[in-house]
Design an enzyme around this catalytic site. Structure first.
Site, PDB file in Angstrom:
ATOM      1  N   PHE A   4      10.338   5.442   6.653  1.00 29.93           N
ATOM      2  CA  PHE A   4       9.995   5.198   7.909  1.00 29.93           C
ATOM      3  C   PHE A   4       9.707   3.567   8.005  1.00 29.93           C
ATOM      4  O   PHE A   4      10.154   2.673   8.772  1.00 29.93           O
ATOM      5  CB  PHE A   4       9.020   5.832   8.761  1.00 29.93           C
ATOM      6  CG  PHE A   4       8.911   5.493  10.113  1.00 29.93           C
ATOM      7  CD1 PHE A   4       9.944   5.256  11.050  1.00 29.93           C
ATOM      8  CD2 PHE A   4       7.508   5.373  10.753  1.00 29.93           C
ATOM      9  CE1 PHE A   4       9.596   4.919  12.466  1.00 29.93           C
ATOM     10  CE2 PHE A   4       7.425   4.922  12.101  1.00 29.93           C
ATOM     11  CZ  PHE A   4       8.511   4.814  13.028  1.00 29.93           C
TER      12      PHE A   4
ATOM     13  N   LEU B 214       0.885  -1.136  -0.048  1.00 26.73           N
ATOM     14  CA  LEU B 214       0.091  -0.127  -0.048  1.00 26.73           C
ATOM     15  C   LEU B 214       0.768   1.298   0.102  1.00 26.73           C
ATOM     16  O   LEU B 214       0.544   2.388  -0.418  1.00 26.73           O
ATOM     17  CB  LEU B 214      -1.032  -0.096   1.414  1.00 26.73           C
ATOM     18  CG  LEU B 214      -1.950  -1.098   1.318  1.00 26.73           C
ATOM     19  CD1 LEU B 214      -2.845  -1.037   2.741  1.00 26.73           C
ATOM     20  CD2 LEU B 214      -2.929  -0.923   0.077  1.00 26.73           C
ATOM     21  N   GLY B 215       1.815   1.190   0.803  1.00 26.50           N
ATOM     22  CA  GLY B 215       2.511   2.318   0.988  1.00 26.50           C
ATOM     23  C   GLY B 215       4.226   2.073   1.103  1.00 26.50           C
ATOM     24  O   GLY B 215       4.541   1.150   1.737  1.00 26.50           O
TER      25      GLY B 215
ATOM     26  N   THR C 114       4.096  -0.472   4.204  1.00 24.16           N
ATOM     27  CA  THR C 114       2.779  -0.952   4.561  1.00 24.16           C
ATOM     28  C   THR C 114       2.136  -1.956   3.308  1.00 24.16           C
ATOM     29  O   THR C 114       2.547  -1.674   2.297  1.00 24.16           O
ATOM     30  CB  THR C 114       1.618   0.200   4.762  1.00 24.16           C
ATOM     31  OG1 THR C 114       1.615   0.993   3.706  1.00 24.16           O
ATOM     32  CG2 THR C 114       2.067   1.021   6.157  1.00 24.16           C
TER      33      THR C 114
ATOM     34  N   ASP D 190       2.474  14.893  11.596  1.00 24.57           N
ATOM     35  CA  ASP D 190       2.639  14.685  10.351  1.00 24.57           C
ATOM     36  C   ASP D 190       1.213  14.812   9.489  1.00 24.57           C
ATOM     37  O   ASP D 190       0.735  13.693   8.667  1.00 24.57           O
ATOM     38  CB  ASP D 190       3.278  13.394   9.722  1.00 24.57           C
ATOM     39  CG  ASP D 190       3.982  13.333   8.490  1.00 24.57           C
ATOM     40  OD1 ASP D 190       3.722  14.416   8.026  1.00 24.57           O
ATOM     41  OD2 ASP D 190       4.269  12.124   8.080  1.00 24.57           O
TER      42      ASP D 190
END
Length: 329
Positions: A20, A15-16, A23, A133
């Site tokens: 960091f 997904l991403g 996902t 964020d």
């Protein structure tokens, strides 16, 4: 796809991917009906002792939250030397998918967006946490009912555990407030980022691309048609000096409700009841702001250890070329 993490979570697609963590959309094979979930894997681009600490803090914070518009954490565990977090899956797209350069939201849509997100953000602040964020990619709109969800607490600061001292710089350029770029954040830093997000949708321009005046405040009013009342609210949300900003989310909501009352479109509660209900939040914010000002005066410019970028939205990611590359590329 034949990747199963810890014998329970079958990866469907990515997904991403950010600086960091990565996902993935997955199925929980151990749960009745094998429901979909989000598996978040700690994969920092820059190794730093704070990374694992922030990862575990995110899980602890989400476990503490009980809000219908914040995904719940199912569990956090270590598997084959990697750290994973499992969260509820929100079926929708993040708001970055709704943005195209030059496309402008209506004033009414922006006001509705602010009212909904300020209430969610107010809950986060009540729980003594700063998101740090806020941006379109970290807000998901559900497909079924259009409700907004706040996601990705990977940069969260827990005020119950963290002291107000310089920390690793987090956030996204264009959205994060000046004091946050110096390693210090307040509730007002989240308000600043939300204001910048609203300005992005109102103008059709990314905040980082907007011109600034001599005081480093963004110049945007000539790029869109907006009432003076809403423009004044957004300008106060995005003041460069944190002491000049709104001190809490409820103060912004009170002004938005006054704006709505003038337009006679939305029934609202009195600002007096809002101020009474959230007086503790406002007092806490004022104390934090003064501490930030003192901290900035004492520490000067804080060196950037690293900038943690967003993990990315939880909707619509690309599928990895190979199963092995998906988890360890």
């Amino acid at each position: 796809m034949n990747i199963i993490v810890d014998g329970r979570y079958q990866i469907i697609k990515r997904l991403g991917k950010g600086g960091f963590a990565h996902t993935y959309l997955a199925k929980n094979l151990a749960a009745l009906g094998e429901p979909q979930c989000v598996v978040k894997q700690l994969r920092p681009k820059v190794e730093h002792p704070r990374m694992l600490q922030l990862f575990k803090l995110e899980a602890a914070i989400l476990d503490r939250f009980q809000h219908s518009q914040i995904p719940k954490t199912v569990e956090c565990f270590e598997h084959q030397g990697d750290f994973f977090m499992v969260q509820d899956f929100v079926a929708g797209d993040d708001l970055s998918k709704e943005f195209t350069i030059g496309h402008r939201w209506s004033e009414a849509k922006v006001i509705g967006f602010l009212r909904e997100m300020l209430k969610v953000l107010g809950y986060v602040h009540q729980k003594q946490a700063i998101h740090r964020d806020i941006k379109p990619a970290n807000i998901i709109r559900r497909w079924d009912n259009g409700q907004l969800y706040l996601i990705d607490f990977g940069a969260v600061q827990d005020l119950e555990g963290d002291s107000l001292v310089p920390m690793t710089v987090v956030g996204t350029p264009g959205y994060h407030a000046p004091e946050q770029a110096a390693g210090l954040a307040t509730f007002g830093s989240d308000i600043y980022a939300l204001g910048m997000t609203a300005i992005q949708f109102l103008t059709g321009h990314y905040p980082l691309h907007l011109p600034k005046n001599a005081a480093h405040e963004v110049l945007w009013r000539d790029l869109t048609k907006v009432s003076d009342r809403l423009a004044t609210i957004l300008e106060q949300m995005t003041r460069v000096e944190c002491i000049d900003r709104y001190d809490c989310t409820m103060a912004v909501l009170a002004d938005l409700e006054t704006l709505s009352r003038c337009d006679n479109d939305i029934p609202v509660s009195s600002s007096r009841s809002i101020d009474a209900e959230f007086s503790h939040q406002r007092l806490t914010s004022k104390i934090m702001t003064m501490a930030i000002l003192v901290g900035l005066g004492l520490v000067g410019t804080v060196g950037v250890v690293s900038r943690i970028q967003s993990v990315g939205g939880m909707g619509g990611g690309s599928i990895s070329d190979s199963p092995l590359d998906l988890m360890h590329e």
